[in-house]
Write a protein that holds these residues in place. Sequence first.
Motif, PDB file in Angstrom:
ATOM      1  N   GLY A   1      19.906  21.441  -6.570  1.00 59.13           N
ATOM      2  CA  GLY A   1      20.530  20.155  -6.877  1.00 59.13           C
ATOM      3  C   GLY A   1      20.105  19.589  -8.211  1.00 59.13           C
ATOM      4  O   GLY A   1      20.561  18.530  -8.614  1.00 59.13           O
TER       5      GLY A   1
ATOM      6  N   VAL B   1      19.652  19.606 -12.435  1.00 57.02           N
ATOM      7  CA  VAL B   1      20.426  20.030 -13.593  1.00 57.02           C
ATOM      8  C   VAL B   1      19.635  21.095 -14.350  1.00 57.02           C
ATOM      9  O   VAL B   1      18.440  20.937 -14.561  1.00 57.02           O
TER      10      VAL B   1
ATOM     11  N   ASN C   1      28.937  12.471 -21.190  1.00 50.65           N
ATOM     12  CA  ASN C   1      28.142  11.256 -21.043  1.00 50.65           C
ATOM     13  C   ASN C   1      27.015  11.139 -22.059  1.00 50.65           C
ATOM     14  O   ASN C   1      26.361  10.116 -22.133  1.00 50.65           O
TER      15      ASN C   1
ATOM     16  N   LYS D   1      29.006  22.299 -16.657  1.00 51.75           N
ATOM     17  CA  LYS D   1      29.189  20.838 -16.678  1.00 51.75           C
ATOM     18  C   LYS D   1      28.973  20.367 -18.111  1.00 51.75           C
ATOM     19  O   LYS D   1      28.054  20.814 -18.790  1.00 51.75           O
ATOM     20  N   SER D   2      29.800  19.442 -18.513  1.00 56.74           N
ATOM     21  CA  SER D   2      29.704  18.975 -19.892  1.00 56.74           C
ATOM     22  C   SER D   2      28.518  18.041 -20.082  1.00 56.74           C
ATOM     23  O   SER D   2      28.263  17.167 -19.266  1.00 56.74           O
TER      24      SER D   2
ATOM     25  N   ILE E   1      20.098  13.978 -14.955  1.00 54.71           N
ATOM     26  CA  ILE E   1      20.037  14.247 -13.521  1.00 54.71           C
ATOM     27  C   ILE E   1      21.438  14.541 -12.999  1.00 54.71           C
ATOM     28  O   ILE E   1      22.433  14.293 -13.683  1.00 54.71           O
ATOM     29  N   ASN E   2      21.486  15.068 -11.784  1.00 55.60           N
ATOM     30  CA  ASN E   2      22.744  15.394 -11.126  1.00 55.60           C
ATOM     31  C   ASN E   2      23.199  14.190 -10.319  1.00 55.60           C
ATOM     32  O   ASN E   2      22.564  13.816  -9.346  1.00 55.60           O
TER      33      ASN E   2
ATOM     34  N   ILE F   1      24.478  22.784 -12.461  1.00 54.06           N
ATOM     35  CA  ILE F   1      23.668  22.283 -11.369  1.00 54.06           C
ATOM     36  C   ILE F   1      23.271  23.461 -10.490  1.00 54.06           C
ATOM     37  O   ILE F   1      24.134  24.243 -10.069  1.00 54.06           O
TER      38      ILE F   1
ATOM     39  N   ALA G   1      28.034  15.322 -11.424  1.00 49.71           N
ATOM     40  CA  ALA G   1      28.174  14.996 -12.848  1.00 49.71           C
ATOM     41  C   ALA G   1      26.787  14.956 -13.485  1.00 49.71           C
ATOM     42  O   ALA G   1      25.801  14.698 -12.804  1.00 49.71           O
ATOM     43  N   VAL G   2      26.756  15.257 -14.771  1.00 49.96           N
ATOM     44  CA  VAL G   2      25.479  15.245 -15.479  1.00 49.96           C
ATOM     45  C   VAL G   2      25.256  13.855 -16.072  1.00 49.96           C
ATOM     46  O   VAL G   2      26.052  13.381 -16.879  1.00 49.96           O
TER      47      VAL G   2
END
Lengths: 749, 161
Positions: A719, A721, A703, A698-699, B60-61, A715, B65-66
Amino acid sequence: MDALRQIFFQECEEQLAELETGLLEIQSGGSDPEIVNAVFRAVHSIKGGAGAFALEDLVRFAHVFETVLDEVRKGKLAASEHVLAIMLRAADVLADLVRVARDGGSVDDARIGTATDELASLSGAPAAAHGGASETEAEEEDFAFTPVAVAFPAFDEVATEPEPAVNEFTITFKPHASLYSSANEPVVLLRELERLGEMSVACDVTEVPLLTDLDAEGSYLAWTITLKTTHCEDDVRGIFEFVDGDCDLTIEGTAGVSAAGEDEIEALLRRIREEAEAPVEDAASETIAVETAVIEAAADEFSSTDEAVAAPAPVHDAKLAIVPAEPLPAAQKAEAPKADKAASGEAAQQTIRVDLDRVDRLMNLVGELVINQAMLSQRLAEAGLSRSSDFATGLDEFEQLTRDIQEGVMAIRAQPVKSVFQRMPRLVREVAAATGKKVRLVTEGEGTEVDKTVIERLADPLTHMIRNAIDHGLEKPEVRAANGKREEGLVRLSATHRSGRIVIDIADDGAGINRPRVRAIAEDKGLIPANAQLTDEEIDNLIFLPGFSTASTISDISGRGVGMDVVKRSIQALGGRVSISSRPGEGSTFTLSLPLTLAVLYGMVVTVGDQTLVVPLTSIIETLKPKPGDVHGFGGDSRVIALRNNFVPLIDVGRELGYRTQIVDPGAGVALLVESDGGAQSALLVDAIQGQRQVVIKSLEENYGRVPGIAAATILGDGRVALILDVDAVVAGARNGGLASDNLLALAG
Amino acid sequence: MYELSAAAIKEPRGGAARELIAFAVGNQEFCIDVMSVREIRGWTPATVLPHSQPFVRGVINLRGAVLPIMDLAVRLGFPPTEPKGRHVIIVAQVGSQVVGLLVDAVSDILTVTDAEILPPPDVASEMAKRFVSGLLAQDGRMVSLLSVDQVLPERERSEVQ
């Protein structure tokens, strides 16, 4: 129409690639007549399609080009080096014209002019800018399908003709019950038809059953309509647009003015079109069978009526022009597999075009599935179920299926690097021309597959590196000759799969890296201290420093000072590495090593402090449990670990990432022996290993932004990160006094 | 935890009225435009990002998505939040980024016109100058309008190494 344009341009891209590949093959000695045919077909298809979309510049140029190719095909013109050079240039111009037609802008008229003149001089005939007779001459038996395409250049001329011809259509129309149930009414359609011209209608009532058998909502009537109209078939068809699929409809032109042979072609073309457009609901297998039969029939028919078509007759043109633009892509589609088969001798493969968004969505979903499956197995483990329970076995199967699906989706995204490699010959020609050097490009392993996103992001760095190889690597022809080398420099571009990564080599047989000069420049620019002790490898790597540029004159090819550091950064952003090996006088090889996909990664899940991290498995050589006696202090805070008669630096990941500040006892943790940039080994100290797992990347940048020492995020089963360690950055950071200092620099900048 | 559906967000009438979501940070009230808010969710522990600035709590998830979480208290110059269950994360869209803003509580939805938004007074506070683009008087309370894009950490411009 937009969708059709899009298909046309997509196909143009393929044809252009085919064209260039073919020309290069001929250049490298390929003498198979099929190659010439394939090249001819490529240009011809582009011309045909361009005609349908009224792209006159493109048609005109393609026509001139095609004429020359035809001469070569017929053996009237030998494919000499000179001829091929002109044709390669013409291919570039053609590609530009296609691009302009798609994106707007303009092509330098002088360039088109030069290329046109050069081509015309080859064919020895003035360039005929018009369609018509000269074009149809180009038709041969083995290009049975081109008539569909070739008719189109005439389209524009006909469209502007003051007096449109009167066409006669025979229309058979048999509504299905569904037509009535969707509140359509044949009478209304017939009235609409009448407005187009003179019409006579016959109603077929033979299917009407006895009253007792009659279904009140059934459909039993059919009509045969003869229509004389100045409108084209499209207009006629347009009337039935809203009942398309709810009726059996045939529309045939039966103009008595045209010769019988043309008539047959007409009918066949129309049938091809109808079959191609036939709604899928009609038993699919049947449709395909019919289609092939029709196409083959058309092939035979056309060759026999070749002569008739060649005779230029205005009415004939008008007739052909009636076949609207739509059948082109359909007909070409039908043609394409055959053409490919003929061109490459490979078995025809069926392909579909899919919007990339859809594949991406699927990819994301599979990613979620992998995470979900990991969560599920974690829950199961927490629930204390034994490995042999039904649940556990079921879950194992689920895991296997998930992996298969994932691999399947990845395979969809995988593409051969050919799509990038084939852009390079043109680049090489341009750079060679601009620098006055002679260059031969050899590509290997074009079929090596890698994820589409990797391919897309590979084009820019590769372009830079090839430019550099020619501009800085290769010597001028006279210098080469003086050094006893061939005047023509060699640039070799090759791709292979190696241990789960794709490795791309860009090798030149030039002068090699001029190390004293590189060193002097780096000192000059203050990139290294004047008395620095550097190994050859370190000096070579100086060229990757930002702001380093060795070109003494700034050319527009390279030497803008954004060269190799940009390359290195974009390759790193892909999770890849660049390395150089260079021998003075013999040349340099740049090696790119890239992950096959940017979507998943096999990693070792480790604990550091209270954080969970993932270390990419590809960078780990082995894991070991450090014994207290093996670890030695090495000045200040640094420590090394003894490993089979060797000492490698021991890097505490927790301290490096700022999770803790105190020095921990190495004996309590686990060391991961990793290999980083340039092959140097280091040991990463972590607290514990949780296991190996496939994780979905995941990038973080989407964000947030880049995090020093971290490549990306993922992830995990719980659940939460977890961060994926950027091993090279951590090792480099430890070498340069910590990632934190980099971070401060970044903040200050 | 509730999501704001598109239907719940009314189009501003005549372009003048805006809806703002008000929340508490420290002992003060702030607000942002409701149009930039994607959802509001409860606090979940974040994964710490190494070498990040103090106001970045971690990631967080968010449904695959991060999502980076900013502690608004730290960013605005208050003591750090000690997150518990009652704290909420406002998921906001800022340009192309989606970020989570950790706040004490969401207090209100305000409907105001641009005329009601007062310019921030000229005070020495760095926070006021940089992050507050306007002030609102609401029933004797003062609510500061945040410029969300200023709250984010600056995107890294120079390369690492």
